[in-house]
Design an enzyme around this catalytic site. Sequence first.
Site, PDB file in Angstrom:
ATOM      1  N   SER A  32       0.851  -1.238   0.140  1.00 48.88           N
ATOM      2  CA  SER A  32       0.034  -0.111   0.005  1.00 48.88           C
ATOM      3  C   SER A  32       0.751   1.242   0.050  1.00 48.88           C
ATOM      4  O   SER A  32       0.329   2.368  -0.102  1.00 48.88           O
ATOM      5  CB  SER A  32      -0.923  -0.022   1.118  1.00 48.88           C
ATOM      6  OG  SER A  32      -0.198  -0.188   2.440  1.00 48.88           O
ATOM      7  N   ASN A 119      -2.511  -2.748  13.184  1.00 53.00           N
ATOM      8  CA  ASN A 119      -3.937  -2.405  13.098  1.00 53.00           C
ATOM      9  C   ASN A 119      -4.209  -1.121  13.974  1.00 53.00           C
ATOM     10  O   ASN A 119      -5.020  -0.286  13.520  1.00 53.00           O
ATOM     11  CB  ASN A 119      -4.594  -3.691  13.886  1.00 53.00           C
ATOM     12  CG  ASN A 119      -4.311  -4.784  12.767  1.00 53.00           C
ATOM     13  OD1 ASN A 119      -3.714  -4.599  11.733  1.00 53.00           O
ATOM     14  ND2 ASN A 119      -4.615  -5.915  13.563  1.00 53.00           N
ATOM     15  N   THR A 164     -39.375  26.298 -10.874  1.00 51.99           N
ATOM     16  CA  THR A 164     -39.574  24.907 -10.454  1.00 51.99           C
ATOM     17  C   THR A 164     -39.847  24.106 -11.588  1.00 51.99           C
ATOM     18  O   THR A 164     -40.315  24.691 -12.864  1.00 51.99           O
ATOM     19  CB  THR A 164     -40.893  25.010  -9.372  1.00 51.99           C
ATOM     20  OG1 THR A 164     -42.037  25.356 -10.213  1.00 51.99           O
ATOM     21  CG2 THR A 164     -40.658  25.869  -8.390  1.00 51.99           C
ATOM     22  N   SER A 286     -13.198  26.434 -28.028  1.00 51.94           N
ATOM     23  CA  SER A 286     -13.243  25.235 -28.851  1.00 51.94           C
ATOM     24  C   SER A 286     -12.257  25.335 -29.907  1.00 51.94           C
ATOM     25  O   SER A 286     -12.194  26.323 -30.450  1.00 51.94           O
ATOM     26  CB  SER A 286     -14.991  25.094 -29.466  1.00 51.94           C
ATOM     27  OG  SER A 286     -14.899  24.735 -30.613  1.00 51.94           O
ATOM     28  N   LYS A 292     -17.237  29.869 -29.146  1.00 55.88           N
ATOM     29  CA  LYS A 292     -17.493  29.240 -27.953  1.00 55.88           C
ATOM     30  C   LYS A 292     -16.577  29.877 -26.813  1.00 55.88           C
ATOM     31  O   LYS A 292     -15.336  29.904 -26.863  1.00 55.88           O
ATOM     32  CB  LYS A 292     -17.266  27.779 -28.091  1.00 55.88           C
ATOM     33  CG  LYS A 292     -18.046  26.943 -29.027  1.00 55.88           C
ATOM     34  CD  LYS A 292     -19.658  26.769 -28.554  1.00 55.88           C
ATOM     35  CE  LYS A 292     -19.757  26.024 -27.531  1.00 55.88           C
ATOM     36  NZ  LYS A 292     -19.563  24.675 -27.676  1.00 55.88           N
ATOM     37  N   ASN A 294     -16.477  27.869 -23.320  1.00 52.07           N
ATOM     38  CA  ASN A 294     -17.146  26.737 -22.377  1.00 52.07           C
ATOM     39  C   ASN A 294     -16.739  26.728 -20.912  1.00 52.07           C
ATOM     40  O   ASN A 294     -15.527  26.969 -20.511  1.00 52.07           O
ATOM     41  CB  ASN A 294     -16.692  25.454 -23.167  1.00 52.07           C
ATOM     42  CG  ASN A 294     -16.939  25.224 -24.594  1.00 52.07           C
ATOM     43  OD1 ASN A 294     -18.098  25.709 -24.895  1.00 52.07           O
ATOM     44  ND2 ASN A 294     -16.293  24.407 -25.254  1.00 52.07           N
ATOM     45  N   GLU A 299     -18.521  22.229 -15.314  1.00 49.01           N
ATOM     46  CA  GLU A 299     -18.671  20.777 -15.984  1.00 49.01           C
ATOM     47  C   GLU A 299     -17.962  20.031 -15.211  1.00 49.01           C
ATOM     48  O   GLU A 299     -18.373  19.056 -14.632  1.00 49.01           O
ATOM     49  CB  GLU A 299     -18.355  20.814 -17.270  1.00 49.01           C
ATOM     50  CG  GLU A 299     -19.233  21.737 -18.286  1.00 49.01           C
ATOM     51  CD  GLU A 299     -18.655  21.566 -19.592  1.00 49.01           C
ATOM     52  OE1 GLU A 299     -18.905  20.948 -20.359  1.00 49.01           O
ATOM     53  OE2 GLU A 299     -18.336  22.864 -20.072  1.00 49.01           O
ATOM     54  N   TYR A 326      -9.701  -6.603  12.417  1.00 52.22           N
ATOM     55  CA  TYR A 326      -9.063  -6.344  11.153  1.00 52.22           C
ATOM     56  C   TYR A 326      -9.109  -7.539  10.185  1.00 52.22           C
ATOM     57  O   TYR A 326      -8.943  -8.516  10.354  1.00 52.22           O
ATOM     58  CB  TYR A 326      -7.501  -5.619  11.486  1.00 52.22           C
ATOM     59  CG  TYR A 326      -6.776  -5.465  10.183  1.00 52.22           C
ATOM     60  CD1 TYR A 326      -6.982  -3.938   9.823  1.00 52.22           C
ATOM     61  CD2 TYR A 326      -6.150  -6.155   9.607  1.00 52.22           C
ATOM     62  CE1 TYR A 326      -6.427  -3.385   8.643  1.00 52.22           C
ATOM     63  CE2 TYR A 326      -5.642  -5.634   8.479  1.00 52.22           C
ATOM     64  CZ  TYR A 326      -5.623  -4.156   8.019  1.00 52.22           C
ATOM     65  OH  TYR A 326      -5.101  -3.788   6.784  1.00 52.22           O
ATOM     66  N   GLN A 331      -7.476  -2.079   3.932  1.00 57.07           N
ATOM     67  CA  GLN A 331      -6.530  -1.144   3.319  1.00 57.07           C
ATOM     68  C   GLN A 331      -7.042  -0.685   2.035  1.00 57.07           C
ATOM     69  O   GLN A 331      -6.660   0.431   1.845  1.00 57.07           O
ATOM     70  CB  GLN A 331      -5.382  -2.233   3.143  1.00 57.07           C
ATOM     71  CG  GLN A 331      -4.162  -1.429   2.214  1.00 57.07           C
ATOM     72  CD  GLN A 331      -2.978  -2.468   2.215  1.00 57.07           C
ATOM     73  OE1 GLN A 331      -2.303  -2.525   3.235  1.00 57.07           O
ATOM     74  NE2 GLN A 331      -2.830  -2.889   0.913  1.00 57.07           N
ATOM     75  N   LYS A 334      -8.092   3.731   2.061  1.00 55.02           N
ATOM     76  CA  LYS A 334      -7.334   5.027   2.083  1.00 55.02           C
ATOM     77  C   LYS A 334      -7.481   5.650   0.622  1.00 55.02           C
ATOM     78  O   LYS A 334      -7.540   6.788   0.556  1.00 55.02           O
ATOM     79  CB  LYS A 334      -5.869   4.569   2.354  1.00 55.02           C
ATOM     80  CG  LYS A 334      -5.604   4.597   3.895  1.00 55.02           C
ATOM     81  CD  LYS A 334      -4.282   4.271   4.383  1.00 55.02           C
ATOM     82  CE  LYS A 334      -4.191   2.830   4.216  1.00 55.02           C
ATOM     83  NZ  LYS A 334      -5.096   1.959   5.228  1.00 55.02           N
TER      84      LYS A 334
HETATM   85  N1  ARG Z   1      -1.172  -1.272   5.186  1.00 56.93           N
HETATM   86  C1  ARG Z   1      -2.321  -1.946   6.218  1.00 56.93           C
HETATM   87  C2  ARG Z   1      -3.406  -1.147   6.054  1.00 56.93           C
HETATM   88  O1  ARG Z   1      -3.436  -0.169   5.650  1.00 56.93           O
HETATM   89  C3  ARG Z   1      -1.648  -1.544   7.756  1.00 56.93           C
HETATM   90  C4  ARG Z   1      -2.361  -2.605   8.697  1.00 56.93           C
HETATM   91  C5  ARG Z   1      -1.808  -4.027   8.488  1.00 56.93           C
HETATM   92  N2  ARG Z   1      -2.256  -5.001   9.411  1.00 56.93           N
HETATM   93  C6  ARG Z   1      -2.058  -6.243   9.040  1.00 56.93           C
HETATM   94  N3  ARG Z   1      -2.588  -6.920  10.212  1.00 56.93           N
HETATM   95  N4  ARG Z   1      -1.590  -6.739   8.091  1.00 56.93           N
HETATM   96  O2  ARG Z   1      -4.523  -1.684   6.532  1.00 56.93           O
END
Ligand code: ARG
Length: 490
Positions: A32, A119, A164, A286, A292, A294, A299, A326, A331, A334
């Site tokens: 990650s 975790n 409306t 354009s 034009k 735009n 948009e 967990y 993961q 994010k």
């Molecule tokens: N990169 C992991 C995440 O974002 C970190 C946590 C990893 N935990 C584990 N038990 N492998 O979730």
Amino acid sequence: MGKDGSGSTARQLWGGHFAADAAPLMQRINASIGFDHRLWRQDIMGSMAHARMLAACGIITEAERDAILAGLQRIREEIAQGAFSFRPELEDIHLNIEARLTELVGEPGRKLHTARSRNDQVATDFRMWVREAMDRADELLRALQEVLLDLAEAHAATIMPGFTHLQAAQPVTFGHHLMAYVEMFGRDRGRLRDARERLQECPLGAAALAGTSFPIDRDMTARELGFRQPCANSIDAVSDRDFALEYLAAAAICAIHLSRLAEELVLWSTPQFGFVRMSETFSSGSSIMPQKRNPDAAELVRGKSGRVIGHLVALLVVLKGLPLAYSKDMQEDKEAVFDAADTLELGLAATREMLRSMSVFPERMRRAAGVGHTTATDLADWLVRAKGVPFRDAHRIVGQVVRLAEERGVSLDALDPRELAAIDPRLDEGARAVLSVEASVASRRSFGGTAPERVREAVQAARARYLAATTGDEREAAKAGRASADSGGA
Ligand code: ARG
């Protein structure tokens, strides 16, 4: 894979019982670091707080703590200067920083992970990141409201058609229309504030899921990291992503508000409406049609709202059906939040600047306001008020007036008084006075109505409510958020 204990791969850090290296595909699906490098500030802050707590509780020595803090400080500088090499074989930001720390300070670095797990570490880092994103969004929303309020004040008496069904309905003031968005963005800020309040519990110390056998002080780390208190349940602490969902939900609703405003800007800037013109700095031409201009930025604000909504749905689906505690599925939280935040922040800033730089054409709005018999309701209201006609009857009478005007192809106030009287004798000269759009707008003086004086009052009230100095606490928090706001480019 180095066997020197320096932690050159993730397995070097935790792979005591692993004989084989990760397959390249495993690394690709598992790593990650390509996105969670954005948590580096939070990860270092969290580790510093953890190290201080471990020393304060006698779990590591003060010398070990100081070595860890110095190493983390150095890593902070390396990353800030772009001198840190993020390594996919070390999976994520947590292991990248820990491995480098051990490289820099040796054994104390290997003690840092006492009484914690990735975790609780990632849950803590991510909460802090989302908290900062909430503060950035609040600041951007406030700035957007400020521009809307200035425009609304300048156009408190600028008359435009209100719609409306996108059909001309009744005249309103442009200022009043803009103030609707001030309210929407005010609720967005409220949602972020509520979510921020619930986010303020710290997962650190929950460890893998069960808590820890070490005598840690969770209040200390919670306080140091700006949380109100530690999360009460260690399993919940590492499983919960409500804060991310709530941020995404607030962001999605806000993105929809931005999209509705953008849609109006697109409509209003067509030659057919001609109410506004986007500045050259916020539009494009354009490649084939020389005439034009735009409204691309509007948009894109409209279009990008789809991504934010998508990220909310994606994370809801990721979490649905996950057993406690967990799982690596989490993961996936994010990228959704990072992209939603980037998209939202860009949309908020671009919308603010579009509004600030656009031209408004009150004359065009004024002319359009009278098209489509928009004062028909005023005539019906007048029959009720001046002649004591029940509203349902007045509605029917004015309906006949509108039909006549349509047949003649004229506006209501251009009808012959005798023709009016022929429809209903109570439609005398007094009726004429209520047919102008100015009179219509001026008469809508109920609280929250479009009369210019009400709009001016609403602007004042909204300034006091939304732009007044925040409390010291909130200001501090906002400043801290800005100071450590990540650029996304580390
Ligand atoms: N990169 C992991 C995440 O974002 C970190 C946590 C990893 N935990 C584990 N038990 N492998 O979730």
